[in-house]
Design an enzyme around this catalytic site. Structure first.
Site, mmCIF file in Angstrom:
data_model
loop_
_atom_site.group_PDB
_atom_site.id
_atom_site.type_symbol
_atom_site.label_atom_id
_atom_site.label_comp_id
_atom_site.label_asym_id
_atom_site.label_seq_id
_atom_site.Cartn_x
_atom_site.Cartn_y
_atom_site.Cartn_z
ATOM 1 N N LEU A 54 47.835 45.511 34.732
ATOM 2 C CA LEU A 54 47.451 44.792 33.519
ATOM 3 C C LEU A 54 46.655 45.730 32.627
ATOM 4 O O LEU A 54 45.996 46.656 33.119
ATOM 5 C CB LEU A 54 46.572 43.572 33.859
ATOM 6 C CG LEU A 54 47.186 42.436 34.672
ATOM 7 C CD1 LEU A 54 46.118 41.385 34.959
ATOM 8 C CD2 LEU A 54 48.364 41.802 33.952
ATOM 9 N N ASP A 55 46.681 45.472 31.320
ATOM 10 C CA ASP A 55 45.798 46.209 30.411
ATOM 11 C C ASP A 55 44.356 46.037 30.882
ATOM 12 O O ASP A 55 43.999 45.005 31.459
ATOM 13 C CB ASP A 55 45.905 45.667 28.982
ATOM 14 C CG ASP A 55 47.279 45.872 28.368
ATOM 15 O OD1 ASP A 55 48.027 46.729 28.861
ATOM 16 O OD2 ASP A 55 47.591 45.157 27.390
ATOM 17 N N LYS A 56 43.533 47.023 30.611
ATOM 18 C CA LYS A 56 42.136 46.981 31.046
ATOM 19 C C LYS A 56 41.436 45.692 30.627
ATOM 20 O O LYS A 56 40.696 45.086 31.411
ATOM 21 C CB LYS A 56 41.386 48.193 30.481
ATOM 22 C CG LYS A 56 39.913 48.229 30.859
ATOM 23 C CD LYS A 56 39.220 49.454 30.271
ATOM 24 C CE LYS A 56 37.733 49.459 30.612
ATOM 25 N NZ LYS A 56 37.025 50.634 30.060
ATOM 26 N N THR A 58 42.793 42.787 29.777
ATOM 27 C CA THR A 58 43.461 41.551 30.190
ATOM 28 C C THR A 58 42.987 41.190 31.593
ATOM 29 O O THR A 58 42.906 42.049 32.464
ATOM 30 C CB THR A 58 44.997 41.733 30.202
ATOM 31 O OG1 THR A 58 45.434 42.100 28.892
ATOM 32 C CG2 THR A 58 45.702 40.459 30.630
ATOM 33 N N ARG A 154 50.816 40.968 23.245
ATOM 34 C CA ARG A 154 49.911 41.297 22.146
ATOM 35 C C ARG A 154 50.681 41.618 20.861
ATOM 36 O O ARG A 154 50.321 41.159 19.773
ATOM 37 C CB ARG A 154 49.009 42.462 22.553
ATOM 38 C CG ARG A 154 48.150 42.142 23.761
ATOM 39 C CD ARG A 154 47.438 43.372 24.333
ATOM 40 N NE ARG A 154 46.423 43.887 23.427
ATOM 41 C CZ ARG A 154 45.643 44.914 23.717
ATOM 42 N NH1 ARG A 154 45.777 45.544 24.896
ATOM 43 N NH2 ARG A 154 44.719 45.330 22.879
#
Length: 242
Positions: A54-56, A58, A154
């Site tokens: 996951l994105d940092k 998120t 996003r």
């Protein structure tokens, strides 16, 4: 920096599922700037294998395999799109269409590394959405990922016209304050208002897939408390919860 607690949602002999907090790396970055979730799990289990990330900023469910065989199996599920992936996000504004699909190809921006954009020559990308709770200010939306491109939700939310709250790359990046939605909000003389949400408003809520023995596994990570707090305030203000 204080050590973050690992919240285990599920584990067996082959895999472990974690509810990753916002602000934590899933895997080490090139700069080795801070300890990642993977490194923390390696300290606990000795060896783990990255299945997805996951994105940092998120939060939500991340899977790691405990052995090479499980790693191969789980990665194949993701590659063949046999994993159902559901996210919950808070978007800016009030979408008029409460359910639908966003299909827009994505490619990395040629001038800005790590930034994605809609481009006709990009990779096919498909996101489903359903508005769960709406208000003129912010709305709670369920997203389903049918493909798994970088920053897909996003960018698609921006393309849809309702970017995610507190998104510094594809939205305005501004924190959400109660004073912005509540006119009669008063602070004490020496008080400083704290934001209701100051992190990217995106959470990996649910994953469903079949284990190697054929059993269906459905994992859920509870909605972050700050998401609930904002939507409760909005529900009070407009008394509207479809």
């Amino acid at each position: 920096m204080a050590t973050k607690k690992i919240e285990i949602i599920y584990e067996d002999d082959n895999l472990v599922a974690i509810n990753k907090p916002s602000g934590q790396l899933s895997i080490p970055d090139r700069e080795q700037s801070e300890r990642s979730l993977k490194e923390m799990l390696q300290e606990r289990y000795g060896q783990v294998f990255t299945v997805h990330r996951l994105d940092k900023d998120t939060s939500g469910i991340v899977l790691f395999a405990k052995n090479a065989e499980s790693h191969k199996y789980l990665c194949q599920l993701f590659e063949e799109r046999k994993v159902q992936k559901f996210y919950t996000g808070i978007v800016i504004g009030n979408p008029k269409q409460v359910q639908g699909d966003i299909e827009a190809p994505l490619a990395e921006h040629p001038m800005h590394k790590g930034i994605m954009q809609v481009h006709r020559k990009g990779k096919p990308s498909h996101t489903g959405y359903r508005v769960l709770q709406a208000s003129p200010f912010y709305s709670l939306v369920a997203f389903e990922l049918f493909t798994g491109r970088t920053h897909q939700i996003r960018v698609h939310a921006k393309e849809w016209g309702f970017p995610l709250a507190c998104d510094p790359l594809y939205g305005d990046g501004k924190p959400v304050f109660l004073s912005s939605i509540k006119k009669k909000y008063n602070l004490g003389k020496f008080e400083e208002e704290r934001p209701l949400i100051s992190r990217l408003a995106l959470h990996a809520h649910k994953l469903s897939f079949k284990l190697s023995n054929g059993e269906l596994l459905s994992l859920q990570a509870a909605l972050p408390k700050e998401f609930k707090a904002l939507m409760q305030q909005l529900a009070k203000k407009i008394n509207y919860n479809p």
